[in-house]
Design an enzyme around this catalytic site. Sequence first.
Site, PDB file in Angstrom:
ATOM      1  N   GLY A 122      62.177  25.902 -17.294  1.00 34.23           N
ATOM      2  CA  GLY A 122      63.105  26.597 -16.249  1.00 34.23           C
ATOM      3  C   GLY A 122      62.593  26.401 -15.050  1.00 34.23           C
ATOM      4  O   GLY A 122      61.730  25.950 -14.466  1.00 34.23           O
ATOM      5  N   CYS A 123      63.470  26.947 -13.977  1.00 37.48           N
ATOM      6  CA  CYS A 123      63.041  26.779 -12.500  1.00 37.48           C
ATOM      7  C   CYS A 123      62.027  27.708 -12.076  1.00 37.48           C
ATOM      8  O   CYS A 123      60.889  27.195 -11.651  1.00 37.48           O
ATOM      9  CB  CYS A 123      64.368  26.873 -11.772  1.00 37.48           C
ATOM     10  SG  CYS A 123      65.257  28.535 -12.129  1.00 37.48           S
ATOM     11  N   TYR A 124      62.200  28.646 -12.386  1.00 38.87           N
ATOM     12  CA  TYR A 124      60.766  29.721 -12.121  1.00 38.87           C
ATOM     13  C   TYR A 124      59.841  29.387 -12.500  1.00 38.87           C
ATOM     14  O   TYR A 124      58.494  29.368 -11.934  1.00 38.87           O
ATOM     15  CB  TYR A 124      61.131  31.185 -12.356  1.00 38.87           C
ATOM     16  CG  TYR A 124      62.211  31.883 -11.567  1.00 38.87           C
ATOM     17  CD1 TYR A 124      62.147  32.065 -10.133  1.00 38.87           C
ATOM     18  CD2 TYR A 124      63.470  32.477 -12.049  1.00 38.87           C
ATOM     19  CE1 TYR A 124      63.255  32.737  -9.322  1.00 38.87           C
ATOM     20  CE2 TYR A 124      64.198  33.306 -11.148  1.00 38.87           C
ATOM     21  CZ  TYR A 124      63.916  33.371  -9.997  1.00 38.87           C
ATOM     22  OH  TYR A 124      65.058  34.163  -9.257  1.00 38.87           O
ATOM     23  N   THR A 162      58.596  26.356 -13.713  1.00 39.21           N
ATOM     24  CA  THR A 162      58.190  25.156 -12.845  1.00 39.21           C
ATOM     25  C   THR A 162      57.397  25.565 -11.850  1.00 39.21           C
ATOM     26  O   THR A 162      56.130  25.002 -11.650  1.00 39.21           O
ATOM     27  CB  THR A 162      59.200  24.110 -12.864  1.00 39.21           C
ATOM     28  OG1 THR A 162      59.917  23.960 -13.917  1.00 39.21           O
ATOM     29  CG2 THR A 162      58.895  22.907 -12.248  1.00 39.21           C
ATOM     30  N   ALA A 163      58.046  26.250 -10.663  1.00 43.04           N
ATOM     31  CA  ALA A 163      57.333  26.662  -9.624  1.00 43.04           C
ATOM     32  C   ALA A 163      56.332  27.374  -9.827  1.00 43.04           C
ATOM     33  O   ALA A 163      55.197  27.102  -8.827  1.00 43.04           O
ATOM     34  CB  ALA A 163      58.353  27.062  -8.620  1.00 43.04           C
TER      35      ALA A 163
END
Length: 344
Positions: free
Chosen positions: A149-151, A153-154
Amino acid sequence: MIKVGIVGGTGYTGVELLRLLAQHPQARVEVITSRSEAGVKVADMYPNLRGHYDDLQFSVPDAQRLGACDVVFFATPHGVAHALAGELLDAGTRVIDLSADFRLADAEEWARWYGQPHGAPALLDEAVYGLPEVNREKIRQARLIAVPGCYPTATQLGLIPLLEAGLADASRLIADCKSGVSGAGRGAKVGSLFCEAGESMMAYAVKGHRHLPEISQGLRRASGGDVGLTFVPHLTPMIRGIHATLYAHVADRSVDLQALFEKRYADEPFVDVMPAGSHPETRSVRGANVCRIAVHRPQGGDLVVVLSVIDNLVKGASGQALQNMNILFGLDERLGLSHAALLP
């Protein structure tokens, strides 16, 4: 030429995948599905793709047509890939899933967070978590890849160097994250309306967000033990972008954190460790498959602050999916993904 199928092509991650694949010299989209838009030309729905997909039409999902592809991407809500992935794998088709269906290794934990039983628990053991900076060698041999997911990954890219080195107190981690509105998807929701989201910012899901177990799972793997993570997501009035401000206690004040991060990501084409003192901006990654990171130790104390930014639709979704495809098929990892971010 890699024959590509896409299940669920009308959402933001689906159209972003189409945009990126249009620039890929070794891949061709053969099938794209949408039950609601069957028969509609892709270029008619998304005029930015005119000249790239003028003859491609959305179609009802057909297992035989999808099974004739070399790889099928799922850009769908959770639960859809559960129903179709097994049949495609049996046909010899590789599956890259952008949904959350195979990200968590524990089927019961998945069911708790997503409110329904896991539909394909037998596939969890072979699903590879598609974070290339951690699992590149496993991705090369995979049949089924779960795109992070995006969160997650970061956050993981920002904290992994500290945890792998055993420097951070893993029991006291904080991820304070901001997302653009596209992260909520293309479906009509009151909270995503311009008059609701514009000129405003709010935290949400503080009690518990579905990405929390995914982030914790990845950080446990990096640290080799349990982690204590407080994760607070926020909705911000921008279309694209994730900005993660990450806090970790590092008692050893003698370690060169800048050198640590630079060494960890020295060979990673899509992680940019910025010069000491930098403050990465979300606009610097807009449209690009890159994570920009800066590490700080304010006032020379024990609390370390890591700043991590990505485009939630690219490195946080479709770009990372394409990066996984390149690795899976033995291609240059940067193929179709080397374009610069958009400014202004």
